[in-house]
Design an enzyme around this catalytic site. Structure first.
Site, PDB file in Angstrom:
ATOM      1  N   ILE A   8      -8.425   8.592   8.462  1.00 24.75           N
ATOM      2  CA  ILE A   8      -9.727   9.187   8.163  1.00 24.75           C
ATOM      3  C   ILE A   8     -10.812   8.146   8.480  1.00 24.75           C
ATOM      4  O   ILE A   8     -10.641   6.954   8.197  1.00 24.75           O
ATOM      5  CB  ILE A   8      -9.815   9.601   6.669  1.00 24.75           C
ATOM      6  CG1 ILE A   8      -8.603  10.482   6.268  1.00 24.75           C
ATOM      7  CG2 ILE A   8     -11.143  10.321   6.388  1.00 24.75           C
ATOM      8  CD1 ILE A   8      -8.476  11.808   6.971  1.00 24.75           C
ATOM      9  N   TYR A  59       0.841  -1.201   0.000  1.00 18.50           N
ATOM     10  CA  TYR A  59       0.000   0.000   0.000  1.00 18.50           C
ATOM     11  C   TYR A  59       0.879   1.255   0.000  1.00 18.50           C
ATOM     12  O   TYR A  59       0.669   2.176  -0.803  1.00 18.50           O
ATOM     13  CB  TYR A  59      -0.917  -0.013   1.225  1.00 18.50           C
ATOM     14  CG  TYR A  59      -1.824   1.194   1.331  1.00 18.50           C
ATOM     15  CD1 TYR A  59      -2.924   1.350   0.494  1.00 18.50           C
ATOM     16  CD2 TYR A  59      -1.573   2.205   2.276  1.00 18.50           C
ATOM     17  CE1 TYR A  59      -3.764   2.462   0.591  1.00 18.50           C
ATOM     18  CE2 TYR A  59      -2.410   3.314   2.385  1.00 18.50           C
ATOM     19  CZ  TYR A  59      -3.497   3.439   1.538  1.00 18.50           C
ATOM     20  OH  TYR A  59      -4.319   4.547   1.637  1.00 18.50           O
TER      21      TYR A  59
HETATM   22  P1  NAP Z   1     -13.261   3.320   1.196  1.00 18.24           P
HETATM   23  O1  NAP Z   1     -14.253   3.896   2.135  1.00 18.24           O
HETATM   24  O2  NAP Z   1     -12.838   1.908   1.325  1.00 18.24           O
HETATM   25  O3  NAP Z   1     -13.790   3.592  -0.302  1.00 18.24           O
HETATM   26  C1  NAP Z   1     -13.025   3.167  -1.385  1.00 18.24           C
HETATM   27  C2  NAP Z   1     -13.671   3.649  -2.652  1.00 18.24           C
HETATM   28  O4  NAP Z   1     -12.835   3.242  -3.752  1.00 18.24           O
HETATM   29  C3  NAP Z   1     -15.045   3.035  -2.864  1.00 18.24           C
HETATM   30  O5  NAP Z   1     -15.907   4.014  -3.396  1.00 18.24           O
HETATM   31  C4  NAP Z   1     -14.773   1.941  -3.901  1.00 18.24           C
HETATM   32  O6  NAP Z   1     -15.849   1.732  -4.796  1.00 18.24           O
HETATM   33  C5  NAP Z   1     -13.632   2.561  -4.686  1.00 18.24           C
HETATM   34  N1  NAP Z   1     -12.884   1.551  -5.440  1.00 18.24           N
HETATM   35  C6  NAP Z   1     -12.118   0.538  -4.961  1.00 18.24           C
HETATM   36  N2  NAP Z   1     -11.632  -0.195  -5.974  1.00 18.24           N
HETATM   37  C7  NAP Z   1     -12.116   0.373  -7.118  1.00 18.24           C
HETATM   38  C8  NAP Z   1     -11.980   0.063  -8.491  1.00 18.24           C
HETATM   39  N3  NAP Z   1     -11.241  -0.985  -8.907  1.00 18.24           N
HETATM   40  N4  NAP Z   1     -12.609   0.848  -9.404  1.00 18.24           N
HETATM   41  C9  NAP Z   1     -13.355   1.908  -8.999  1.00 18.24           C
HETATM   42  N5  NAP Z   1     -13.529   2.241  -7.700  1.00 18.24           N
HETATM   43  C10 NAP Z   1     -12.918   1.468  -6.776  1.00 18.24           C
HETATM   44  O7  NAP Z   1     -11.903   4.138   1.242  1.00 18.24           O
HETATM   45  P2  NAP Z   1     -11.577   5.655   1.613  1.00 18.24           P
HETATM   46  O8  NAP Z   1     -11.028   5.655   2.983  1.00 18.24           O
HETATM   47  O9  NAP Z   1     -12.680   6.556   1.256  1.00 18.24           O
HETATM   48  O10 NAP Z   1     -10.340   5.872   0.633  1.00 18.24           O
HETATM   49  C11 NAP Z   1     -10.384   6.693  -0.524  1.00 18.24           C
HETATM   50  C12 NAP Z   1      -8.966   6.995  -0.941  1.00 18.24           C
HETATM   51  O11 NAP Z   1      -8.303   7.663   0.127  1.00 18.24           O
HETATM   52  C13 NAP Z   1      -8.147   5.762  -1.262  1.00 18.24           C
HETATM   53  O12 NAP Z   1      -7.307   6.026  -2.369  1.00 18.24           O
HETATM   54  C14 NAP Z   1      -7.315   5.564  -0.003  1.00 18.24           C
HETATM   55  O13 NAP Z   1      -6.127   4.871  -0.248  1.00 18.24           O
HETATM   56  C15 NAP Z   1      -7.089   6.993   0.410  1.00 18.24           C
HETATM   57  N6  NAP Z   1      -6.745   7.171   1.819  1.00 18.24           N
HETATM   58  C16 NAP Z   1      -7.616   6.812   2.801  1.00 18.24           C
HETATM   59  C17 NAP Z   1      -7.248   6.997   4.124  1.00 18.24           C
HETATM   60  C18 NAP Z   1      -8.130   6.639   5.282  1.00 18.24           C
HETATM   61  O14 NAP Z   1      -7.673   6.692   6.431  1.00 18.24           O
HETATM   62  N7  NAP Z   1      -9.386   6.271   5.073  1.00 18.24           N
HETATM   63  C19 NAP Z   1      -6.002   7.542   4.428  1.00 18.24           C
HETATM   64  C20 NAP Z   1      -5.151   7.881   3.397  1.00 18.24           C
HETATM   65  C21 NAP Z   1      -5.530   7.704   2.099  1.00 18.24           C
HETATM   66  P3  NAP Z   1     -16.863   0.473  -4.711  1.00 18.24           P
HETATM   67  O15 NAP Z   1     -17.234   0.312  -3.285  1.00 18.24           O
HETATM   68  O16 NAP Z   1     -18.002   0.928  -5.585  1.00 18.24           O
HETATM   69  O17 NAP Z   1     -16.146  -0.708  -5.284  1.00 18.24           O
END
Ligand code: NAP
Length: 237
Positions: A178, A145
């Protein structure tokens, strides 16, 4: 009205971005992969348009491009779709590695590649990529990751240099912890420990990130490009 595509907008940070841009009067395209019902719910709530595509799939991304192209040129692209996995490095399999890079890195490449030509022709556009603090500092038990998110920052900086003369800003945000499904595995003790490690003494919200992404897509950031903006309550200083 700007056309804004947010990948992975069915849940979490992407959904908050969709709400933020829609609230400000943009036409928002909510990309989703497996969470169709959730994407439709946010679309109904915000007036946004849901578009299915697995960002790691060339054909699906190009089909998404055709659908969105029917509404005109894209003004803002938010590459947010991402997956994570907690595993000891010695347990990471080849398919774990490939999955991580397919979505987090190849997905960003495919979607950007599909839409950037129109931005170059128009000599304007905003691209915001979602990295992570682990892409900046490295996270234990998240080597694949972290490596994929470091690739997001490298991609951002290189593309910003290449597309600056075409009037396109390319930046990324590096969120800390987050409150989304991605962190649903964390128990209360873990969350308390993380809060105590954070100067602002709390976990971030998807809205904290969405407001920063919106800023990077706005006229208030016209002279900012190639930057990695930490949205982490001061966890990485
Ligand atoms: P999340 O709640 O798990 O949501 C992930 C999103 O990505 C969902 O809408 C999912 O869509 C979509 N997704 C996954 N695989 C996909 C694919 N192959 N094609 C299209 N969409 C896809 O995650 P989040 O926390 O909101 O994370 C969003 C971004 O922020 C990510 O890049 C993550 O690495 C980054 N981030 C998150 C955190 C944190 O603490 N949460 C911290 C740093 C960075 P479906 O459900 O429709 O498949």
């Amino acid at each position: 009205m700007r056309n804004v595509l947010i990948t992975g907008a069915s849940r979490g940070i992407g959904a908050a971005c969709a709400r933020e841009f829609a609230r400000n009067g943009d036409r928002v395209f909510i990309n989703y992969n497996s969470s169709k019902a959730a994407a439709k719910k946010i679309a109904t709530e915000t007036g946004a348009i849901p578009v299915k595509a697995d960002v790691s799939n060339f054909d699906e991304v190009n089909k998404m491009r055709e659908i969105i192209g029917g509404y005109g040129r894209l003004d803002v692209l938010v590459n947010n779709a991402g997956i994570s996995q907690i595993k000891m490095f010695t347990d990471i399999t080849e398919s774990d590695w490939d999955n991580m890079f397919s979505v987090n890195v190849k997905g960003m490449y495919l979607v950007t590649h599909a839409f950037v030509g129109d931005m170059i022709a128009a000599k304007r556009g905003k691209i915001i990529n979602v990295s992570s603090m682990w892409g900046v500092t490295g996270g234990s038990c998240e080597v694949h990751y972290s490596a994929s998110k470091a690739a997001v920052t490298g991609f951002t900086k290189a593309l910003a240099k290449e597309l600056g003369p075409s009037g396109i800003n390319v930046n990324c945000v590096a969120p800390g912890v987050i409150d989304t499904d991605m962190n649903a595995h964390l128990g209360n003790d873990d969350l308390d420990a993380l809060k105590n490690e954070t100067p602002l003494m709390r976990i971030g919200t998807p809205e904290d990130v969405a407001k920063t992404v919106f800023f990077l897509a706005s006229k208030n950031s016209e002279f900012i490009t190639g930057q990695v903006l930490n949205v982490d309550g001061g966890m990485v200083i």
